[in-house]
Enzyme design. Structure first.
Site, mmCIF file in Angstrom:
data_model
loop_
_atom_site.group_PDB
_atom_site.id
_atom_site.type_symbol
_atom_site.label_atom_id
_atom_site.label_comp_id
_atom_site.label_asym_id
_atom_site.label_seq_id
_atom_site.Cartn_x
_atom_site.Cartn_y
_atom_site.Cartn_z
ATOM 1 N N HIS A 1 -1.182 1.663 -1.223
ATOM 2 C CA HIS A 1 -0.473 2.807 -1.814
ATOM 3 C C HIS A 1 -0.569 2.784 -3.341
ATOM 4 C CE1 HIS A 1 3.545 0.364 -1.688
ATOM 5 N NE2 HIS A 1 2.960 0.202 -2.845
ATOM 6 N N HIS A 2 -1.051 1.674 -3.900
ATOM 7 C CA HIS A 2 -1.285 1.645 -5.345
ATOM 8 C C HIS A 2 -2.610 2.296 -5.707
ATOM 9 C CE1 HIS A 2 2.036 -1.182 -6.227
ATOM 10 N NE2 HIS A 2 1.790 -1.624 -5.023
ATOM 11 N N GLU B 1 3.937 -9.449 -4.476
ATOM 12 C CA GLU B 1 4.448 -9.900 -5.770
ATOM 13 C C GLU B 1 5.642 -9.053 -6.215
ATOM 14 O OE1 GLU B 1 3.906 -12.310 -7.865
ATOM 15 O OE2 GLU B 1 4.949 -11.510 -9.625
ATOM 16 N N HIS C 1 1.332 -6.321 -4.120
ATOM 17 C CA HIS C 1 2.524 -5.720 -3.546
ATOM 18 C C HIS C 1 3.548 -6.752 -3.104
ATOM 19 C CE1 HIS C 1 4.869 -2.255 -3.030
ATOM 20 N NE2 HIS C 1 5.400 -2.886 -1.999
ATOM 21 N N THR D 1 15.339 -1.543 3.104
ATOM 22 C CA THR D 1 15.918 -1.524 1.764
ATOM 23 C C THR D 1 17.209 -0.719 1.773
ATOM 24 O OG1 THR D 1 13.648 -1.504 0.996
ATOM 25 C CG2 THR D 1 15.345 -1.228 -0.664
ATOM 26 N N ASP E 1 19.619 -32.922 -4.853
ATOM 27 C CA ASP E 1 18.618 -32.459 -5.811
ATOM 28 C C ASP E 1 17.582 -31.655 -5.036
ATOM 29 O OD1 ASP E 1 16.688 -32.214 -7.927
ATOM 30 O OD2 ASP E 1 17.611 -33.965 -8.863
ATOM 31 N N LYS F 1 20.122 -2.623 3.127
ATOM 32 C CA LYS F 1 20.745 -3.524 2.159
ATOM 33 C C LYS F 1 21.750 -2.785 1.291
ATOM 34 C CE LYS F 1 17.461 -7.171 1.727
ATOM 35 N NZ LYS F 1 18.497 -8.205 1.737
ATOM 36 N N TYR G 1 7.802 -7.726 -4.346
ATOM 37 C CA TYR G 1 8.991 -8.160 -3.608
ATOM 38 C C TYR G 1 9.419 -9.561 -4.014
ATOM 39 C CZ TYR G 1 8.416 -3.840 -1.266
ATOM 40 O OH TYR G 1 8.305 -2.503 -1.037
ATOM 41 N N HIS H 1 2.485 -7.660 -22.552
ATOM 42 C CA HIS H 1 3.894 -7.365 -22.230
ATOM 43 C C HIS H 1 4.102 -7.462 -20.725
ATOM 44 C CE1 HIS H 1 7.681 -5.128 -21.796
ATOM 45 N NE2 HIS H 1 7.055 -4.318 -20.963
ATOM 46 N N TRP I 1 -2.087 -5.330 -17.053
ATOM 47 C CA TRP I 1 -1.751 -6.566 -16.340
ATOM 48 C C TRP I 1 -2.443 -6.593 -14.983
ATOM 49 C CZ3 TRP I 1 1.073 -8.003 -11.882
ATOM 50 C CH2 TRP I 1 1.612 -6.949 -11.141
ATOM 51 N N ARG J 1 0.099 6.964 -18.331
ATOM 52 C CA ARG J 1 0.584 5.696 -18.866
ATOM 53 C C ARG J 1 -0.532 5.032 -19.656
ATOM 54 N NH1 ARG J 1 0.562 1.698 -13.609
ATOM 55 N NH2 ARG J 1 1.295 0.192 -15.128
ATOM 56 N N SER K 1 1.957 -23.293 -11.080
ATOM 57 C CA SER K 1 3.375 -23.537 -11.319
ATOM 58 C C SER K 1 4.241 -22.847 -10.276
ATOM 59 C CB SER K 1 3.735 -23.058 -12.724
ATOM 60 O OG SER K 1 5.120 -22.972 -12.865
ATOM 61 N N SER K 2 3.956 -21.556 -10.030
ATOM 62 C CA SER K 2 4.776 -20.826 -9.047
ATOM 63 C C SER K 2 4.633 -21.422 -7.669
ATOM 64 C CB SER K 2 4.352 -19.364 -8.951
ATOM 65 O OG SER K 2 4.365 -18.777 -10.187
ATOM 66 N N SER L 1 24.053 -9.982 -3.193
ATOM 67 C CA SER L 1 24.793 -10.280 -1.958
ATOM 68 C C SER L 1 25.771 -11.431 -2.135
ATOM 69 C CB SER L 1 23.821 -10.619 -0.824
ATOM 70 O OG SER L 1 22.883 -9.592 -0.683
#
Lengths: 535, 390, 196
Positions: free
Chosen positions: A311-312, A264, A262, A337, A114, A340, A266, A85, A150, A459, A178-179, A277
């Site tokens: 921090h993770h 990722e 991390h 943040t 294009d 914004k 963002y 998931h 994950w 979790r 791909s990315s 925006s």
């Protein structure tokens, strides 16, 4: 990687031919297309299908957690569900959806005919279905698919995983390639193909945020590729990067993973900031407040994202000064943040607002993303993070920023630009149903997770103690309702793709500004073949 | 369109009211039903500080949210096109922008100071009064009291039938163990935390302790419990199939009661050793071994190898029809004693008595159609364990 | 359009170089992490090679308690005990402690001991002049050995650290070190002089 470099250089002769003979028909059109609009559509549909597949897995998870006890799946399969998931939603739904929007919109927004590298664009999309076929296929091999979350922490993903890990690694490699190809394409397009007069500080914010996102992608996706490669060699080829017995260190895996992970995070939210925006000024009929500070805030969030990874992992055991450094750096991110959010509110201030569907999603985004941001600030505080870490409080936090953040922004974007793409207004009644059902159910789904998390529910568990039973029932009901609500969206999008609905004007929304609204609706197959001049 | 806007307003208003109700419910609950909706205060000075810090951060976040959303909803209500307003055209204001960069920064500094203080208090490394070595392994905890012979595994005690919904679930469903860790109150107890296989995380919410157990490395953490009681927690890091079934239970006793408990445990260890010696001299019958073996198997082995002995294909090997079980008796005893590196198969020699191992090996060699007829006695196990040969 | 194609190619190549560079950086994080650990003491890793003791100041005013923990990982059948469980040392003075191992299995086994220190910061000040953990250790079936470890604590050890724990976990690495099977263990059956 070699494939990527081989197809880098666009074949201009045939691309030129396409220009004059129109689109080929049938399946071959989609297989061979190098048209940014076609590829954008493919990405968006792929992301939507993956969103439904990943959502179905979430339904399995919530069904199992509806009541205490084991009812539907065994714990091993449950772990596969949570893992796949997460992988599907991150790499298969949110990221391809943003890439699809980039493909559709960036050329139209900067006045380019294009994307810069159309052949590579075709490749970067068409390898994705293979990646996810492999990942989903791994669920059916003996021993089951990836069951290590994950985040695939070693050694659970190395020594102690099933052999299907090889498939998982292969699939992540393809997603990464791909990315990366998509990101390179975005950067080259934005650097080289802006219309005359489209200076850097005139670019729409969606283009800016995507440019920064693309740089994040090429910086960290290769690191992820390195991490999965190490997992592969540790498991199958006798290296010991993460195995203490051979001089390695399992905690190092987490450092490498989160160095990718991390930024990722963002990658999955900066384009959302761009979308909001674009939408808020349109429906406030007022220019975006603080354009320049928005750009700088996005850039500083991106830079800060490289120095907060640990921090993770506060609970892995770190010296006090390292804990403090990562705590302070993380708290610092809330400043740009916050800027914004304040800018969006200031854009609305003294505007003349209307509340069409895209605006409703954008407003929901601002409120709910802010809630997710504030719980993120709480999580940054190391001493309390020891209590929050790996509980449902974290699950609530990242679903607020990813579902009511990233996913809501994607839905807002689809509602905002869909009439431009199809030339017809979508079914507003269905859209309203979709919005209100989603909004209510998503909060029934994720808000109580804060409470069960604080009360101590870890979790990634298939069963829980009785004190959490009531809330989990609510959460599951919210989950099912949210899942069903997305079927309304599916119906709406299918209707729109069949070109049902009222024709729309070129501008579509009264207050819309930008090059994409200057071209006819529906957007012709080829746009801006002669570049417009931006004043 | 106008009706649509009014609808939007009503529901947004409803959401706002609903959210504020929730906030009210939240504050109420902290006094009346604490522990259900909110972080618990816990029973140590540190956990109290952590709770205060949590409430401080939470309150600041609520205030920020109310202010920001307040302005936003005011604007949504007042600055609507349907009210006939003409949009303003301003799009920047340097002063305001600087203000809302500096002010949040100052709030952060205000938050960081108490956070740093608590963190430093948590990482106090002064000498503890006692130390327990905590080892995680797939799906149980092992506690070893340093400077003492007392050490034991702590396994979830909830019956399988409760989990599969055949029996009613007890009050401490999934949060009960066969042998809880016992520590004294009012003393600085240090936990050295490590793991035998994958990464686990030892978490007791009431002590505000959560620390990862990393294989091959030690982490340390300490507590000083103020009140006697039973404190329950769980493994907090995904550690494989039964991650959700790996509770932590700690009983804090007054120092006197703790000392009495410790003396009793030490004498039990001595008795067990004597018993072991006695066992080596005698032989048990097949029936005895099979009955005991089935019991040991179901509580210790069945989680992976399944009650049917068929394992989980591709994850946990089957014992039914396994060549090792059917033929190589010594290898069979060795793997049960020492485990197998790089797999979930643990060293049960550290966990089970010689008698239990003899029984379970006998059971595995004769159950589910594995009719080898082999009888393994405790002394056979001892011979393999000590390398004196069979 | 011709010029833009060249432009695209140039920029794309640069980006591809960044991508390859970052892939390499992912692997460079492995040695970088070790450097990071050496500087900060994350994870309590100790040096993998012998330190050379310089006869310097012995700080008799401080004494540090060092605690030893021995563990064997799953799949490892050896008996492994520290002969000294706790020792009080002065910073700067060299001490030797000894560890007992015995291989009760019927086959030859090669072991690797992995050290870990807590609090992690102390690892930076623990200098081992000799340690069985620097090398893999082989024991034939039934053999036993006393393995020495000599160390001194750097006098720069921060004042607030008054004790620390050193843990050794013994792993069976026979499979990955098959060539050492015939090596005789140098510590075989020799109680080390100076062991307590």
């Amino acid at each position: 990687m070699t494939k990527a470099t081989e197809t880098l250089v666009p074949d201009h002769a045939s691309a030129h031919q396409d220009h004059h003979h129109g689109a080929p028909k049938g399946i071959m059109r989609w297989l061979l297309t190098t048209n940014h609009k076609d590829i954008g559509t493919l990405y968006l549909w792929f992301a939507f299908i993956m969103f439904l597949v990943g959502g179905a897995m979430a339904m399995v998870i919530r069904a199992e957690l509806f009541q205490p006890g084991l009812q539907i799946v065994d714990p091993n399969f449950f772990n596969q569900m949570t893992t796949v998931h997460g992988l599907i939603m991150v790499f298969g739904a949110v990221m391809p959806a943003f890439t699809g929007l980039a493909n559709w919109l960036i050329p139209m927004m900067i006045g380019a005919p294009d994307m810069a590298l159309p052949r590579m664009n075709n490749w970067s999309f068409w390898i994705l279905p293979f990646a996810f076929a492999i990942l989903l296929g791994s669920l059916f091999v003996e021993g089951g698919g990836p069951a290590f979350g994950w985040t695939f922490y070693a050694p659970l993903s190395t020594t102690y995983s099933s052999d299907s890990t090889a498939l998982f690694v292969f699939s992540v490699h393809i997603m990464g390639i791909s990315s990366i190809m998509g990101a390179i394409n975005v950067i080259v397009t934005i650097f080289n193909m802006r219309a005359p007069g489209m200076s850097w500080m005139k670019m729409p914010l969606f283009v800016w945020t995507w440019l920064i996102t693309a740089f994040l992608l090429i910086a960290v996706m290769p690191v992820l590729a390195g991490a999965v490669t190490m997992v592969l060699t540790d498991k199958f080829f006798g290296t010991s990067f993460f195995d203490a017995a051979g001089g390695g260190d399992p905690v190092m895996f987490q450092h490498i993973f989160w160095f990718f992970g991390h930024p990722e995070v963002y990658i999955m939210i900066l384009p959302a900031f761009g979308i909001i925006s674009q939408i808020v000024p349109t429906f406030a009929r007022k220019p975006l407040f603080g354009y320049a500070s928005m750009v700088y805030a996005t850039a500083s969030i991106a830079l800060l994202s490289f120095i907060v990874w640990a921090h993770h992992m506060f609970t892995t055991g770190m010296p006090v000064f390292a804990e403090m450094f990562f705590m302070f750096a993380t708290m610092l991110i809330s400043v740009p943040t916050g800027v914004k959010v304040f800018n969006w509110v200031a854009t609305m201030w003294r505007g003349a607002m209307t509340f069409e569907i895209p605006m409703l999603f954008a407003l929901a985004f601002i409120v709910l993303f802010t809630i997710g941001g504030l719980s993120g600030l709480m999580l940054a505080i190391t001493p309390v993070d020891f209590q929050y870490h790996d509980t449902y409080f974290v699950v609530a936090h990242f679903h607020y920023v990813l579902v009511t953040g990233a996913v809501f922004s994607i839905m807002a974007a689809v509602y905002y630009w869909l009439p431009k793409w199809t030339g017809k207004m979508f079914n507003i009644t269905l859209a309203k149903w979709h919005f209100w059902c989603s909004l209510i159910s998503v909060n029934v789904l994720f808000f109580p997770m804060h409470f069960v998390g604080l009360a101590g529910m870890p979790r990634r568990i298939p069963d829980y103690s009785l004190q959490f039973a009531d809330y989990n029932q609510w959460i599951s009901i919210g989950g099912f309702a949210f899942g069903l609500s997305q079927l309304i969206f599916l119906t709406l999008v299918i209707k729109a793709c069949k070109k049902q609905g009222e024709p729309v004007s070129d501008r579509v929304w009264e207050g819309a500004q930008g090059l994409e609204w200057e071209i006819p609706s529906p957007a012709p197959y080829h746009t801006f073949e002669t570049p417009p001049v931006v004043k | 369109m106008k009706k649509h806007i009014r609808n939007a307003m009503m529901v947004w208003g409803g959401i706002a009211a609903f959210t504020s109700l929730r906030v009210l419910a939240q504050t109420e609950s902290t006094t009346q039903r604490s522990g259900e909706l909110n972080l618990r205060q816990g029973v140590t000075d540190i956990s109290g500080q952590v709770y205060d810090l949590h409430m401080l951060m939470f309150s600041i976040c609520v205030v920020i949210a109310v202010l920001v959303f307040g302005v936003m909803f005011y604007s949504i209500i007042r600055h609507r096109k349907s009210r006939g307003v003409k949009p303003a055209h301003f799009h920047e204001n340097i002063k305001v922008e600087i203000a809302w960069t500096i002010i949040p920064f100052l709030i952060l500094v205000f938050m960081a100071v108490p956070a740093a203080k608590t963190l430093i208090a948590m990482e106090d490394v002064s000498e503890p009064d006692m130390t327990v070595l905590v080892t995680g392994s797939q799906w149980k905890w092992h506690y070893q009291y340093m400077n003492s012979d007392v050490s034991f595994y702590s396994v979830m005690a909830t019956q399988r039938e409760q989990i599969t919904n055949k029996f009613t679930k007890g009050e401490n469903y999934l949060l009960e163990v066969d042998r809880p860790l016992v520590i004294p109150t009012g003393q600085k107890v240090r936990f050295l935390i490590t793991s035998d296989d994958v990464i686990h995380s030892w978490w007791v919410p009431d002590f505000a302790i959560k620390k990862d157990a990393n294989p091959g490395f030690i982490n340390e953490v300490w507590t000083n419990v103020n009140e006697p009681g039973i404190y329950r927690g769980q493994c907090a890091e995904l550690c494989g199939k039964d991650h959700g079934f790996m509770p932590v239970v700690v009983i804090a006793k007054t120092p006197d009661e703790y000392n009495a408990w410790m003396t009793e445990q030490e004498s039990r260890v001595k008795q067990a050793k004597a018993e072991e010696q006695r066992l080596l001299a005698m032989s048990m019958s097949m029936d005895e071994l099979m009955t005991l073996g089935e019991k040991v198997y179901n509580s210790t082995c069945a989680a992976c190898h399944m009650p049917t002995g068929q394992g989980l294909p591709g994850v946990f090997p089957a014992l039914k029809g396994s060549p090792m079980v059917l033929q190589d008796q010594q290898a069979h005893i060795e793997i049960v004693l020492n485990g197998k590196a790089g797999t979930a198969m643990q060293a049960f020699g550290k966990m089970l008595s010689l008698k239990d191992i003899a029984a379970v090996v006998t059971y595995e060699r004769n159950a589910w159609g594995n009719n080898t007829g082999d009888i393994i006695q405790p002394k056979d196990v001892n011979a393999v364990a000590t390398g004196t040969g069979i | 359009m011709a010029t833009s194609s060249a432009q695209h190619r140039k920029l794309t190549l640069r980006l591809v170089i960044i991508v390859i560079g970052m892939f390499g950086f992912g692997f460079a994080l492995v040695p970088l992490y070790d450097v990071f650990c050496d500087i900060t003491g994350i994870n309590g890793k100790t040096q993998n090679s012998a330190a050379v003791w310089q006869s310097g100041q012995i700080d008799n005013s401080r004494s540090i308690t060092v605690e030893f923990i021995t563990r064997t990982n799953s799949g490892m059948s050896w008996e492994f005990t520290a002969q000294t469980q706790r020792i009080s040392v002065h910073p700067g003075e060299v001490n030797t402690v000894s560890f007992y191992v015995r291989n009760p299995a019927r086959n030859n086994i090669i072991a690797q001991a992995i050290p870990s220190v807590s609090p992690g910061q102390a690892a930076l000040y623990l200098n081992k002049t000799e340690c069985f953990c620097f090398n893999q250790q082989a024991l034939q079936a039934g053999q036993e050995a006393w393995m020495p470890m000599s160390f001194y604590v750097d006098p720069d050890l921060p004042e607030d650290i008054t004790y620390f724990t050193l843990q050794y976990t013994l792993y069976d690495v026979t499979d990955r070190a098959a060539d050492l099977t015939d090596n005789e263990n140098p510590f075989l059956r020799q109680p080390v002089s100076g062991s307590r």
